[in-house]
Design a protein around this motif. Structure first.
Motif, PDB file in Angstrom:
ATOM      1  N   ALA A  43      -7.999  18.100  21.149  1.00  0.00           N
ATOM      2  CA  ALA A  43      -7.475  17.418  22.342  1.00  0.00           C
ATOM      3  C   ALA A  43      -7.023  16.006  21.997  1.00  0.00           C
ATOM      4  CB  ALA A  43      -8.540  17.393  23.434  1.00  0.00           C
ATOM      5  N   SER A  44      -7.779  15.331  21.158  1.00  0.00           N
ATOM      6  CA  SER A  44      -7.407  13.982  20.747  1.00  0.00           C
ATOM      7  C   SER A  44      -6.099  13.995  19.957  1.00  0.00           C
ATOM      8  CB  SER A  44      -8.525  13.370  19.901  1.00  0.00           C
ATOM      9  OG  SER A  44      -8.144  12.123  19.396  1.00  0.00           O
ATOM     10  N   LYS A  47      -3.246  14.576  22.326  1.00  0.00           N
ATOM     11  CA  LYS A  47      -2.966  13.367  23.101  1.00  0.00           C
ATOM     12  C   LYS A  47      -2.179  12.359  22.266  1.00  0.00           C
ATOM     13  CE  LYS A  47      -5.292   9.548  25.386  1.00  0.00           C
ATOM     14  NZ  LYS A  47      -6.569   8.878  25.587  1.00  0.00           N
ATOM     15  N   GLN A  48      -2.564  12.179  21.012  1.00  0.00           N
ATOM     16  CA  GLN A  48      -1.853  11.246  20.135  1.00  0.00           C
ATOM     17  C   GLN A  48      -0.418  11.705  19.901  1.00  0.00           C
ATOM     18  OE1 GLN A  48      -4.312  11.054  16.656  1.00  0.00           O
ATOM     19  NE2 GLN A  48      -5.678   9.521  17.522  1.00  0.00           N
ATOM     20  N   VAL A  50       1.461  13.555  21.906  1.00  0.00           N
ATOM     21  CA  VAL A  50       2.232  13.347  23.137  1.00  0.00           C
ATOM     22  C   VAL A  50       2.593  11.865  23.296  1.00  0.00           C
ATOM     23  CG1 VAL A  50       2.076  13.394  25.664  1.00  0.00           C
ATOM     24  CG2 VAL A  50       1.365  15.378  24.335  1.00  0.00           C
ATOM     25  N   GLU A  51       1.641  10.980  23.021  1.00  0.00           N
ATOM     26  CA  GLU A  51       1.923   9.546  23.121  1.00  0.00           C
ATOM     27  C   GLU A  51       3.008   9.132  22.132  1.00  0.00           C
ATOM     28  OE1 GLU A  51      -1.872   7.721  22.539  1.00  0.00           O
ATOM     29  OE2 GLU A  51      -2.489   8.042  24.623  1.00  0.00           O
TER      30      GLU A  51
END
Length: 101
Positions: A43-44, A47-48, A50-51
């Motif tokens: 998940a991390s 998220k990275q 996508v950012e």
């Protein structure tokens, strides 16, 4: 996050002890912890990613705006994006320049 209280944790622990037994319980706990860790890491990473994609999209949009303005009289935000893209292009081009020498 899951809204699990202390009493629920105790009940789950006792049930796990009864079902798995004292021999297999530590291995099962390690397996569950490893699975939670891998899910959290995945998940991390997502998220990275996508950012990073959002940042690249924003830089691309800013470059389009700068090109529409003819690269003149840019706002500080647009100028910063253009400068960042120029430095990235120079850093990519740099190793190839060294090979020619």
């Amino acid at each position: 996050m899951f809204d699990i209280g202390f009493l629920e944790i105790i009940v789950v622990g006792v049930l796990a002890l009864l079902v798995l037994g004292p021999d297999r319980l530590p291995g099962a706990m390690r397996s569950v912890a490893k699975t939670f860790r891998s899910v959290r890491n995945m998940a991390s990473g997502f998220k990275q990613e996508v950012e990073e994609q959002l940042r690249v999209h924003e830089l691309h949009e800013n470059l389009k705006k700068a090109e529409q303005q003819g690269m003149k009289n840019l706002s500080p935000d647009l100028q910063k994006s253009v400068d960042e893209l120029k430095s990235a292009a120079e850093s990519v081009k740099e190793p190839y320049d060294k090979e020619k020498i």
